[in-house]
Design an enzyme around this catalytic site. Structure first.
Site, mmCIF file in Angstrom:
data_model
loop_
_atom_site.group_PDB
_atom_site.id
_atom_site.type_symbol
_atom_site.label_atom_id
_atom_site.label_comp_id
_atom_site.label_asym_id
_atom_site.label_seq_id
_atom_site.Cartn_x
_atom_site.Cartn_y
_atom_site.Cartn_z
ATOM 1 N N SER A 66 0.801 -1.234 0.000
ATOM 2 C CA SER A 66 0.000 0.000 0.000
ATOM 3 C C SER A 66 0.831 1.280 0.000
ATOM 4 C CB SER A 66 -0.925 0.023 1.210
ATOM 5 O OG SER A 66 -2.065 -0.737 0.934
ATOM 6 N N LYS A 69 0.538 3.406 -2.976
ATOM 7 C CA LYS A 69 -0.648 4.244 -3.219
ATOM 8 C C LYS A 69 -0.329 5.740 -3.162
ATOM 9 C CE LYS A 69 -3.734 0.669 -1.468
ATOM 10 N NZ LYS A 69 -4.405 0.104 -0.304
ATOM 11 N N TYR A 194 -2.065 -2.774 -10.884
ATOM 12 C CA TYR A 194 -2.150 -2.553 -9.438
ATOM 13 C C TYR A 194 -1.297 -3.567 -8.670
ATOM 14 C CZ TYR A 194 -4.085 -2.383 -4.731
ATOM 15 O OH TYR A 194 -4.219 -2.308 -3.356
ATOM 16 N N TYR A 246 -4.250 3.215 7.580
ATOM 17 C CA TYR A 246 -5.575 2.590 7.496
ATOM 18 C C TYR A 246 -6.479 3.128 8.619
ATOM 19 C CZ TYR A 246 -2.217 -0.765 5.503
ATOM 20 O OH TYR A 246 -1.180 -1.340 4.841
ATOM 21 N N VAL A 264 1.141 -3.901 3.750
ATOM 22 C CA VAL A 264 1.009 -5.198 4.431
ATOM 23 C C VAL A 264 2.249 -6.096 4.333
ATOM 24 C CG1 VAL A 264 -1.501 -5.467 4.506
ATOM 25 C CG2 VAL A 264 -0.254 -6.150 2.451
HETATM 26 N N1 GLN Z 1 -1.614 -5.293 -2.418
HETATM 27 C C1 GLN Z 1 -2.326 -5.196 -1.190
HETATM 28 C C2 GLN Z 1 -3.815 -5.309 -1.389
HETATM 29 O O1 GLN Z 1 -4.348 -4.736 -2.268
HETATM 30 C C3 GLN Z 1 -1.977 -3.915 -0.507
HETATM 31 C C4 GLN Z 1 -2.723 -3.731 0.774
HETATM 32 C C5 GLN Z 1 -1.934 -3.062 1.851
HETATM 33 O O2 GLN Z 1 -0.733 -2.967 1.851
HETATM 34 N N2 GLN Z 1 -2.687 -2.654 2.843
HETATM 35 O O3 GLN Z 1 -4.488 -5.977 -0.670
#
Ligand code: GLN
Length: 310
Positions: A66, A69, A194, A246, A264
């Site tokens: 994430s 992002k 993605y 988050y 994650v």
């Molecule tokens: N690639 C992961 C997903 O889309 C990224 C999520 C994350 O790092 N919170 O679930």
């Protein structure tokens, strides 16, 4: 800066943070992430010309997940501008887990609440300019190479494929968004891009360098170039503060108070405005998906060196 002369205190902070790792668990919903060693903890703090503090194996690489992002958001803002981006994704925190679908259904119009949750990030990735997945990914990698000065950075195909093959929840978010005309790409191409952006592999030194640019008005001290326009680096830091951890972003703002983004895989990128960039890797996560040792370490650092922006 004080941190560089404070080795003893840093060692204590690392040890305390490390203790927390045993309460966490590595992510396993993306099969390839479950192979990570939960006992790893590495830290890099960068202040524009050099690393002023490091701990653990800072050359060990992990995937952005994430954290990517924030970077795709910057690209979309540079590509199509604020009006274009925010007509399709909102600016508000959700209080829900990062992969939740619930507010897409309960909110009208059905637009993702912010670019840091999966739905919002999928919408943002859909905005990146380029004719093919390769071209868009190539642009993202070139941006990351410029931010880090490390042109060897690429994506980990094993992690990307592992996520692509199991990303049914993200697929449903993307199809939902297509139905509501928030995204327009072919969904399998969007998912390919993605999952590859999430699988870009970095070290905590790379993260610290990216964080430094974000924290310092988008400028690279090393090359004396503005890589990200000032107003965009502000937007990035703001989302990192309000939504970067988050549904733990509020508590994190109180306890740490540094604009940060986690992934994650266990990475955290923390950008102190007009201060150092911090990169951390600790794959044992708490129940919300944040590195448990990484958060503890940031809390200690923020406390000792007064790094909170508040
Ligand atoms: N690639 C992961 C997903 O889309 C990224 C999520 C994350 O790092 N919170 O679930």
């Amino acid at each position: 800066m004080e941190i560089c002369r404070d080795t003893e205190a840093l060692n204590i902070m690392i040890k305390e943070a490390y203790q927390q790792a045993k309460f966490g668990k590595v992510a396993d919903y993306i099969p390839a992430l479950s192979w990570a060693n939960p006992e790893t903890l590495s830290l890099a703090i960068y202040e524009g010309k050099s690393m002023i503090a490091t701990a653990g194996d800072t050359s060990e690489t992990f995937t952005l997940q994430s954290i990517s992002k924030v970077l795709t958001l910057a690209m979309a803002l540079m590509d199509i501008g604020e009006d274009g981006v925010f007509s399709r994704v909102g600016m508000e925190p959700t209080g829900d887990p990062f992969n939740s679908i619930i507010k897409l259904e309960t909110h009208t119009p059905s637009k993702p609440l912010n670019p840091m949750i999966n739905a919002g990030a999928l919408a943002v990735t859909d905005m990146i300019k380029g004719n093919t997945v390769e071209e868009k990914l190539g642009r993202l990698l070139a941006f990351i190479h410029e931010l880090t000065g490390n042109s060897a950075i690429t994506y980990n195909n094993e992690v990307a494929t592992s996520e692509f093959e199991t990303a049914d929840l993200n697929r449903s978010l993307a199809y939902f968004l297509k139905q509501h005309r928030v995204v327009s790409s072919d969904i399998e191409c969007l998912l390919e891009l993605y999952t590859k952006q999430c699988a870009v592999e970095v070290s905590c030194e790379d993260l610290a360098k990216i964080a430094f640019v974000i924290g310092n008005e988008g400028r690279s001290v090393e090359t004396d170039r503005t890589i990200i326009p000032l107003h965009i680096s502000r937007i990035m830091k703001t989302f990192m503060t309000t939504c970067g951890m988050y549904n733990a972003s509020g508590e994190f703002a109180i306890k740490v108070g540094i604009p940060s983004k986690s992934g994650v895989s266990g990475g955290i990128m923390a950008a102190v405005p007009h201060g150092p960039g911090i990169g951390i890797f600790g794959p044992a996560l708490d129940e919300k998906g944040n590195s448990i040792a990484g958060m503890k370490l940031l809390e200690s650092l923020a406390h000792r060196y007064d790094l909170s922006i508040f």
